[in-house]
Scaffold this motif. Structure first.
Motif, PDB file in Angstrom:
ATOM      1  N   VAL A 219       0.853  -1.181   0.000  1.00 29.27           N
ATOM      2  CA  VAL A 219       0.000   0.000   0.000  1.00 29.27           C
ATOM      3  C   VAL A 219       0.894   1.237   0.000  1.00 29.27           C
ATOM      4  CG1 VAL A 219      -1.734   1.293   1.290  1.00 29.27           C
ATOM      5  CG2 VAL A 219      -1.840  -1.217   1.231  1.00 29.27           C
ATOM      6  N   GLU A 220       0.693   2.103  -0.981  1.00 30.47           N
ATOM      7  CA  GLU A 220       1.529   3.307  -1.064  1.00 30.47           C
ATOM      8  C   GLU A 220       1.057   4.368  -0.081  1.00 30.47           C
ATOM      9  OE1 GLU A 220       3.259   6.555  -4.313  1.00 30.47           O
ATOM     10  OE2 GLU A 220       2.035   4.860  -4.999  1.00 30.47           O
ATOM     11  N   THR A 221       2.005   5.007   0.559  1.00 32.31           N
ATOM     12  CA  THR A 221       1.719   6.117   1.461  1.00 32.31           C
ATOM     13  C   THR A 221       2.721   7.222   1.186  1.00 32.31           C
ATOM     14  OG1 THR A 221       1.529   6.810   3.781  1.00 32.31           O
ATOM     15  CG2 THR A 221       3.178   5.140   3.295  1.00 32.31           C
ATOM     16  N   ASP A 222       2.353   8.452   1.518  1.00 29.52           N
ATOM     17  CA  ASP A 222       3.311   9.553   1.391  1.00 29.52           C
ATOM     18  C   ASP A 222       3.657  10.133   2.755  1.00 29.52           C
ATOM     19  OD1 ASP A 222       0.967  10.810   2.023  1.00 29.52           O
ATOM     20  OD2 ASP A 222       0.871  12.055   0.217  1.00 29.52           O
ATOM     21  N   VAL A 223       3.278   9.399   3.807  1.00 28.72           N
ATOM     22  CA  VAL A 223       3.511   9.865   5.172  1.00 28.72           C
ATOM     23  C   VAL A 223       4.817   9.282   5.702  1.00 28.72           C
ATOM     24  CG1 VAL A 223       2.656   9.917   7.542  1.00 28.72           C
ATOM     25  CG2 VAL A 223       1.049  10.074   5.630  1.00 28.72           C
ATOM     26  N   GLU A 224       5.726  10.145   6.098  1.00 25.94           N
ATOM     27  CA  GLU A 224       6.957   9.710   6.757  1.00 25.94           C
ATOM     28  C   GLU A 224       6.744   9.869   8.264  1.00 25.94           C
ATOM     29  OE1 GLU A 224       9.481   8.143   6.022  1.00 25.94           O
ATOM     30  OE2 GLU A 224       9.948   8.383   3.900  1.00 25.94           O
ATOM     31  N   ALA A 225       6.718   8.768   8.982  1.00 26.17           N
ATOM     32  CA  ALA A 225       6.417   8.799  10.413  1.00 26.17           C
ATOM     33  C   ALA A 225       7.512   9.522  11.190  1.00 26.17           C
ATOM     34  CB  ALA A 225       6.254   7.387  10.941  1.00 26.17           C
ATOM     35  N   VAL A 226       7.112  10.087  12.340  1.00 20.87           N
ATOM     36  CA  VAL A 226       8.072  10.706  13.255  1.00 20.87           C
ATOM     37  C   VAL A 226       8.592   9.605  14.176  1.00 20.87           C
ATOM     38  CG1 VAL A 226       8.430  12.497  15.005  1.00 20.87           C
ATOM     39  CG2 VAL A 226       6.795  12.881  13.148  1.00 20.87           C
ATOM     40  N   GLY A 227       9.692   8.979  13.779  1.00 19.89           N
ATOM     41  CA  GLY A 227      10.280   7.900  14.570  1.00 19.89           C
ATOM     42  C   GLY A 227      11.365   8.434  15.487  1.00 19.89           C
ATOM     43  N   ILE A 228      11.668   7.670  16.534  1.00 18.66           N
ATOM     44  CA  ILE A 228      12.684   8.092  17.505  1.00 18.66           C
ATOM     45  C   ILE A 228      13.834   7.090  17.479  1.00 18.66           C
ATOM     46  CG2 ILE A 228      13.151   8.556  19.943  1.00 18.66           C
ATOM     47  CD1 ILE A 228      10.198   9.389  20.203  1.00 18.66           C
ATOM     48  N   ASP A 229      14.878   7.444  16.725  1.00 16.12           N
ATOM     49  CA  ASP A 229      16.049   6.577  16.591  1.00 16.12           C
ATOM     50  C   ASP A 229      17.274   7.137  17.306  1.00 16.12           C
ATOM     51  OD1 ASP A 229      14.909   4.507  14.997  1.00 16.12           O
ATOM     52  OD2 ASP A 229      15.007   5.826  13.254  1.00 16.12           O
ATOM     53  N   THR A 230      17.237   8.435  17.621  1.00 15.36           N
ATOM     54  CA  THR A 230      18.397   9.099  18.226  1.00 15.36           C
ATOM     55  C   THR A 230      17.912  10.075  19.301  1.00 15.36           C
ATOM     56  OG1 THR A 230      18.349  10.973  16.692  1.00 15.36           O
ATOM     57  CG2 THR A 230      19.603   9.021  15.998  1.00 15.36           C
ATOM     58  N   PRO A 231      18.815  10.525  20.183  1.00 14.91           N
ATOM     59  CA  PRO A 231      18.436  11.564  21.163  1.00 14.91           C
ATOM     60  C   PRO A 231      17.912  12.827  20.489  1.00 14.91           C
ATOM     61  CG  PRO A 231      20.504  10.540  21.808  1.00 14.91           C
ATOM     62  CD  PRO A 231      20.183  10.009  20.440  1.00 14.91           C
ATOM     63  N   GLU A 232      18.436  13.152  19.304  1.00 14.46           N
ATOM     64  CA  GLU A 232      17.965  14.328  18.573  1.00 14.46           C
ATOM     65  C   GLU A 232      16.510  14.146  18.137  1.00 14.46           C
ATOM     66  OE1 GLU A 232      22.160  14.206  18.865  1.00 14.46           O
ATOM     67  OE2 GLU A 232      20.875  12.708  17.882  1.00 14.46           O
ATOM     68  N   ASP A 233      16.175  12.916  17.722  1.00 12.60           N
ATOM     69  CA  ASP A 233      14.783  12.623  17.343  1.00 12.60           C
ATOM     70  C   ASP A 233      13.842  12.810  18.531  1.00 12.60           C
ATOM     71  OD1 ASP A 233      15.530  11.933  14.754  1.00 12.60           O
ATOM     72  OD2 ASP A 233      15.695   9.796  15.215  1.00 12.60           O
ATOM     73  N   LEU A 234      14.314  12.432  19.708  1.00 12.69           N
ATOM     74  CA  LEU A 234      13.489  12.579  20.910  1.00 12.69           C
ATOM     75  C   LEU A 234      13.197  14.051  21.182  1.00 12.69           C
ATOM     76  CD1 LEU A 234      12.071  11.299  23.349  1.00 12.69           C
ATOM     77  CD2 LEU A 234      14.259  11.408  24.583  1.00 12.69           C
ATOM     78  N   GLU A 235      14.205  14.905  21.005  1.00 10.29           N
ATOM     79  CA  GLU A 235      13.999  16.343  21.222  1.00 10.29           C
ATOM     80  C   GLU A 235      12.997  16.899  20.202  1.00 10.29           C
ATOM     81  OE1 GLU A 235      15.035  18.026  23.882  1.00 10.29           O
ATOM     82  OE2 GLU A 235      15.743  16.034  24.472  1.00 10.29           O
ATOM     83  N   LYS A 236      13.092  16.423  18.963  1.00 12.34           N
ATOM     84  CA  LYS A 236      12.132  16.853  17.932  1.00 12.34           C
ATOM     85  C   LYS A 236      10.721  16.403  18.307  1.00 12.34           C
ATOM     86  CE  LYS A 236      15.449  16.662  14.093  1.00 12.34           C
ATOM     87  NZ  LYS A 236      15.814  15.933  12.854  1.00 12.34           N
ATOM     88  N   ALA A 237      10.620  15.164  18.836  1.00 12.00           N
ATOM     89  CA  ALA A 237       9.305  14.642  19.224  1.00 12.00           C
ATOM     90  C   ALA A 237       8.705  15.468  20.354  1.00 12.00           C
ATOM     91  CB  ALA A 237       9.439  13.183  19.635  1.00 12.00           C
ATOM     92  N   LYS A 238       9.546  15.911  21.284  1.00 11.64           N
ATOM     93  CA  LYS A 238       9.060  16.751  22.397  1.00 11.64           C
ATOM     94  C   LYS A 238       8.499  18.064  21.857  1.00 11.64           C
ATOM     95  CE  LYS A 238      12.132  14.882  25.970  1.00 11.64           C
ATOM     96  NZ  LYS A 238      13.299  15.140  26.853  1.00 11.64           N
ATOM     97  N   GLN A 239       9.157  18.620  20.869  1.00 14.15           N
ATOM     98  CA  GLN A 239       8.661  19.860  20.268  1.00 14.15           C
ATOM     99  C   GLN A 239       7.379  19.602  19.487  1.00 14.15           C
ATOM    100  OE1 GLN A 239       9.963  22.870  21.010  1.00 14.15           O
ATOM    101  NE2 GLN A 239      11.303  21.651  22.353  1.00 14.15           N
TER     102      GLN A 239
END
Length: 243
Positions: A219-239
């Motif tokens: 199934v095609e999607t154009d949504v890139e999920a907000v994943g948490i792979d690094t400490p920087e990703d976690l800070e982005k998720a908090k924002q």
């Protein structure tokens, strides 16, 4: 048709150990993901399956459903299959534990595959997203998928597929997103089959399903999920949570 969500939750992660228990706006990442899955109202039941006492305690104390893995597993399918073997379900959706902002639209599309499959010919459904950047296409960390005209998967590879021999031919490239919806029996069959040769070569679990004859609808999607792979990703998720 009983539809359940299973959230595999390993404590250790090579790039960001313990990330699922990190604080995200007053709750752990894994608890945020569990609650987000519940709030979609897409599932009859939602479970976390984990190898961690800390994660087990965190989910159970919040009143959630959680299953402890008793074995070491090479991949998410094996971990889910062990947990789901004795759970009543027809369709099992694998929800990523490190993606607390769930893409409800894409999950709905995966479920619709089985609702429309009245002959029960499809064993799995999964997501693909188009990629156009040359570096993304050539990056072996991005698993590419090619499909037939009915969007059934032909093959998955870390190599560039299809090979672009004639530059005058328009070719689209798709990255496989590791979000799956399974018929329970396909998952159990996978679990009871040893690692297959092409799977071992590519280190892609989807290939084992193909090697044992399972049909995978993409199934095609154009949504890139907000994943948490690094400490920087976690800070982005908090924002992102504050928006």
């Amino acid at each position: 048709m009983k539809i359940i969500a299973m959230i595999p939750a390993r404590y250790s992660a090579s790039r960001f150990p313990g990330k699922l228990m990190k604080d995200l706006g007053g709750k752990s990442v894994i608890l945020r993901t569990y609650e987000a899955a519940l709030h979609t109202n897409l599932f009859d039941e939602v479970y976390v399956v984990t190898d961690s006492d800390a994660i087990f305690k965190n989910i159970s104390e919040a009143g959630g459903k959680v299953v402890m893995s008793t074995k070491e597993h090479e991949c998410g399918s094996d971990r889910i299959a062990e947990a789901v073997e004795n759970i009543d379900a027809d369709i099992v959706i694998n929800v990523q534990g490190d993606e607390p902002f769930i893409d409800e639209v894409s999950l709905s599309k995966l479920i619709d595959v089985f609702k429309k499959d009245v002959k029960k010919e499809i064993d799995l459904a999964s997501l693909k997203v188009q990629i156009t950047n040359k570096e993304d296409i050539e990056n072996p960390n991005n698993v590419k998928v090619i499909t037939d005209i009915n969007n059934l998967a032909i093959y998955f590879s870390r190599s560039v597929i299809p090979f672009y021999r004639d530059k005058d031919v328009a070719v689209k490239y798709f990255k496989h997103k590791g979000v799956y919806a399974f018929r329970k029996q396909a998952l159990i069959d996978f679990y009871h089959t040893p690692i297959t040769p092409l799977e071992a070569a590519e280190k892609i679990e989807a290939i084992r399903y193909q090697e044992i004859g399972k049909k995978i609808k993409m199934v095609e999607t154009d949504v890139e999920a907000v994943g948490i792979d690094t400490p920087e990703d976690l800070e982005k998720a908090k924002q992102f949570l504050k928006l």
